[in-house]
Structures are given as structure tokens and as C-alpha cells.
Design a protein around this motif. Structure first.
Motif, PDB file in Angstrom:
ATOM      1  N   SER A  65      87.167 134.920 -20.768  1.00  0.00           N
ATOM      2  CA  SER A  65      86.416 134.360 -19.952  1.00  0.00           C
ATOM      3  C   SER A  65      86.710 134.217 -18.576  1.00  0.00           C
ATOM      4  CB  SER A  65      85.538 133.693 -19.994  1.00  0.00           C
ATOM      5  OG  SER A  65      86.112 131.890 -20.523  1.00  0.00           O
ATOM      6  N   TYR A  67      86.356 133.044 -14.088  1.00  0.00           N
ATOM      7  CA  TYR A  67      85.444 132.220 -12.938  1.00  0.00           C
ATOM      8  C   TYR A  67      85.804 132.107 -12.059  1.00  0.00           C
ATOM      9  CZ  TYR A  67      82.266 128.295 -11.226  1.00  0.00           C
ATOM     10  OH  TYR A  67      81.153 128.074 -10.613  1.00  0.00           O
ATOM     11  N   MET A  96      82.020 133.362 -16.594  1.00  0.00           N
ATOM     12  CA  MET A  96      81.543 131.976 -17.513  1.00  0.00           C
ATOM     13  C   MET A  96      82.176 130.396 -16.932  1.00  0.00           C
ATOM     14  SD  MET A  96      81.646 130.948 -21.586  1.00  0.00           S
ATOM     15  CE  MET A  96      81.005 132.412 -21.907  1.00  0.00           C
ATOM     16  N   ASP A  97      81.064 129.914 -15.943  1.00  0.00           N
ATOM     17  CA  ASP A  97      81.706 128.444 -15.927  1.00  0.00           C
ATOM     18  C   ASP A  97      81.644 126.989 -17.219  1.00  0.00           C
ATOM     19  OD1 ASP A  97      81.529 125.882 -14.608  1.00  0.00           O
ATOM     20  OD2 ASP A  97      80.020 126.041 -13.401  1.00  0.00           O
ATOM     21  N   HIS A  99      81.910 124.892 -17.554  1.00  0.00           N
ATOM     22  CA  HIS A  99      80.440 123.553 -17.992  1.00  0.00           C
ATOM     23  C   HIS A  99      79.462 124.014 -18.053  1.00  0.00           C
ATOM     24  CE1 HIS A  99      84.092 121.033 -16.169  1.00  0.00           C
ATOM     25  NE2 HIS A  99      83.943 121.946 -14.591  1.00  0.00           N
ATOM     26  N   ARG A 100      79.290 125.647 -18.137  1.00  0.00           N
ATOM     27  CA  ARG A 100      78.285 125.911 -18.735  1.00  0.00           C
ATOM     28  C   ARG A 100      77.730 127.040 -19.631  1.00  0.00           C
ATOM     29  NH1 ARG A 100      77.776 125.525 -12.871  1.00  0.00           N
ATOM     30  NH2 ARG A 100      76.096 123.510 -12.115  1.00  0.00           N
ATOM     31  N   LEU A 101      78.649 126.165 -20.439  1.00  0.00           N
ATOM     32  CA  LEU A 101      79.124 127.688 -21.345  1.00  0.00           C
ATOM     33  C   LEU A 101      77.671 127.783 -22.533  1.00  0.00           C
ATOM     34  CD1 LEU A 101      82.601 126.341 -23.321  1.00  0.00           C
ATOM     35  CD2 LEU A 101      81.726 127.996 -21.414  1.00  0.00           C
ATOM     36  N   ASN A 102      77.321 129.051 -23.127  1.00  0.00           N
ATOM     37  CA  ASN A 102      76.361 129.581 -24.253  1.00  0.00           C
ATOM     38  C   ASN A 102      77.272 130.044 -25.712  1.00  0.00           C
ATOM     39  OD1 ASN A 102      74.182 129.870 -22.272  1.00  0.00           O
ATOM     40  ND2 ASN A 102      75.380 131.379 -21.173  1.00  0.00           N
ATOM     41  N   GLY A 132      82.969 118.325 -23.234  1.00  0.00           N
ATOM     42  CA  GLY A 132      81.497 119.332 -23.452  1.00  0.00           C
ATOM     43  C   GLY A 132      82.057 119.913 -24.295  1.00  0.00           C
ATOM     44  N   HIS A 136      80.248 122.563 -28.658  1.00  0.00           N
ATOM     45  CA  HIS A 136      80.235 124.488 -28.414  1.00  0.00           C
ATOM     46  C   HIS A 136      81.159 125.035 -29.781  1.00  0.00           C
ATOM     47  CE1 HIS A 136      77.442 125.361 -24.831  1.00  0.00           C
ATOM     48  NE2 HIS A 136      78.191 124.221 -24.176  1.00  0.00           N
TER      49      HIS A 136
END
Length: 250
Positions: A65, A67, A96-97, A99-102, A132, A136
Motif C-alpha cells: 500500500s 498513500y 490505502m490510508d 487510518h482506514r484499513l480494511n 489502530g 487489523h
């Protein structure tokens, strides 16, 4: 296996390759010999550096990833150069940010990322970032982070040149450990001299500067054996969730 991977890891690191490869190699030893069936996420790859291929070589399903950068620069940069050199395929590139992982991953790896995300010696934010990322990870997942370390005699130079002038954090190992005390961590420092940024002060494609860095690494290794200074230029940290019976690292 590690000896087989060493040339690949050095190529992945891009600049000041030997000292960073020392640190990456330490982190990789925390992993199983094979990563078949495992999902690995590299956070913060760039045009000039990506260590995703090292994990692909161990059999993992790898997501690389980036960004805030042009996709074509990352896609056609170090990631492609190293992957093609070693015949590695199937590394998924995505923006991919962090702070906003999937999704969930067995390994999350960051190289020279936290110092820029947590500028101004913000260890509280660093801890928040790690918390954070832990959300994940799979139950037995691992975070590997390789960062610039604080070396007092050179910090003024770093603050005047390269990323340091933008309040980049050079982590102190004791403070890093204290901030992550609720996790099980293994941390080791590498090198004392780290002038890899010199390549970016001049021309990014100037290969002879890497030759200079290689020579400095040889001198640095001898320096460490003779004087063993406490501070280290690059810190490699393996972070896991604590389990019953774990004790804080000393």
C-alpha cells in the motif's frame, strides 16, 4: 533461508541498503520460515523503497500500500524493479490510508513510516497508530516496524537536512519500548552512522553514493564492535499482542 533472502532485502531497501537490511532481516527472523497462506500488508511503500517483495519471496499473499503519491510512480518504481529482478509476481498494489484499513492480516510491516506519521516526537500518537493497526491483525498476528533511531551527535545535522527538517521523529529506543509496554515487543538497534539521506540531497539516481554508504556500513560495524555506543541509527521492532504469562521486555 535468511542468507538466501539477504540480497533481495538489500535491493528492497533502496538507499543506505545495508544498515536498513540489517534491521529488516532482524524483523523477518520473527516470522515462520514460510509464509504460505499468510496475508502480509506493507504500509507506506514509495517510489524508491518497498520491502513487499521480501515477503512475497517467503510465499505470502502480499498487499503493498501507498498513500498520497502518484500510483504510476510507486507501481513503476522500486516495487517493479525488485519484483522483476527476482521473478516475483502477484503483489497487489493499492492506495490505502493507514487510518482506514480494511481486512485482517497476519503481518503488517512499516519501513521508515512512523517517524513521518508521528512527527515532533509524538510517542502518544505512535502508540495510537499501533493500537489502530492491532485491530487489523489476526489473533497471532505481528507488526514489524523499522524506523530511524535517535543518535545524539548527528541529530542537528538531520534536523537541517532531509526529512528531519520537517520534524521527522527519530525514535529513542527506551521511549519506544515504554510507549508499547502493554504489548509484547522485541526491539533491536542497528548502526550508529546513517547518512543515507545524502543520496536525496544530491541526485536520487547517483549510485556511487550507495557505494559510499556501503563503505560507511563496513566502518560502522567496526566502530560498534570497538565502542558499542548505546544509541542506534535504525530501530527494528517486532510487536505482538500479549498473552497470558507474557512479561514486559527488559
Amino acid at each position: 533461508m535468511m542468507n538466501d533472502l539477504r540480497p533481495l532485502i538489500e535491493d528492497c531497501c533502496g538507499w543506505n541498503r545495508r544498515i536498513w537490511a540489517d534491521a529488516v532481516a532482524f524483523a523477518v527472523t520473527a516470522l515462520p520460515t514460510t509464509l504460505e497462506g499468510k496475508r502480509v500488508l506493507e504500509i507506506g511503500a514509495g517510489k524508491h523503497s518497498s520491502i513487499a517483495p521480501a515477503f512475497a519471496a517467503k510465499g505470502a499473499t502480499v498487499f503493498c500500500s501507498y498513500y498520497g503519491q502518484p500510483r504510476h510512480e510507486v507501481e513503476n518504481g522500486w516495487l517493479r524493479l525488485v519484483s522483476e529482478k527476482y521473478g516475483l509476481k502477484g503483489i497487489a498494489l493499492l492506495e490505502m490510508d493507514m487510518h482506514r484499513l480494511n481486512g485482517h492480516y497476519d503481518v503488517i510491516v512499516l519501513k521508515s513510516v512512523l517517524g513521518g506519521v508521528c512527527r515532533g516526537d509524538d510517542y502518544k500518537r505512535m502508540r495510537s497508530v499501533i493500537d489502530g493497526l492491532m485491530d487489523h491483525l489476526t489473533d497471532d498476528g505481528i507488526i514489524l516496524t523499522i524506523d530511524n533511531g535517535y543518535v545524539g551527535p548527528f541529530i542537528r545535522f538531520f534536523r537541517l537536512a532531509g526529512a528531519g527538517k520537517n520534524r521527522w521523529t527519530y525514535f529513542k529506543q527506551d521511549e519506544l519500548r515504554a510507549s508499547l509496554a502493554d504489548y509484547h515487543i522485541e526491539s533491536q538497534g542497528f548502526g550508529f552512522l546513517n547518512f543515507g539521506a545524502a543520496r536525496f540531497l544530491f541526485r536520487r539516481d547517483l549510485e556511487f553514493l550507495e557505494t559510499v554508504n556501503d563503505a560507511i556500513h563496513t566502518f560502522d560495524t567496526a566502530l560498534l564492535r570497538l565502542f558499542n555506543p548505546r544509541q542506534r541509527a535504525v530501530l527494528s521492532t517486532v510487536i505482538r499482542k500479549k498473552t497470558v504469562g507474557d512479561h514486559a521486555d527488559g
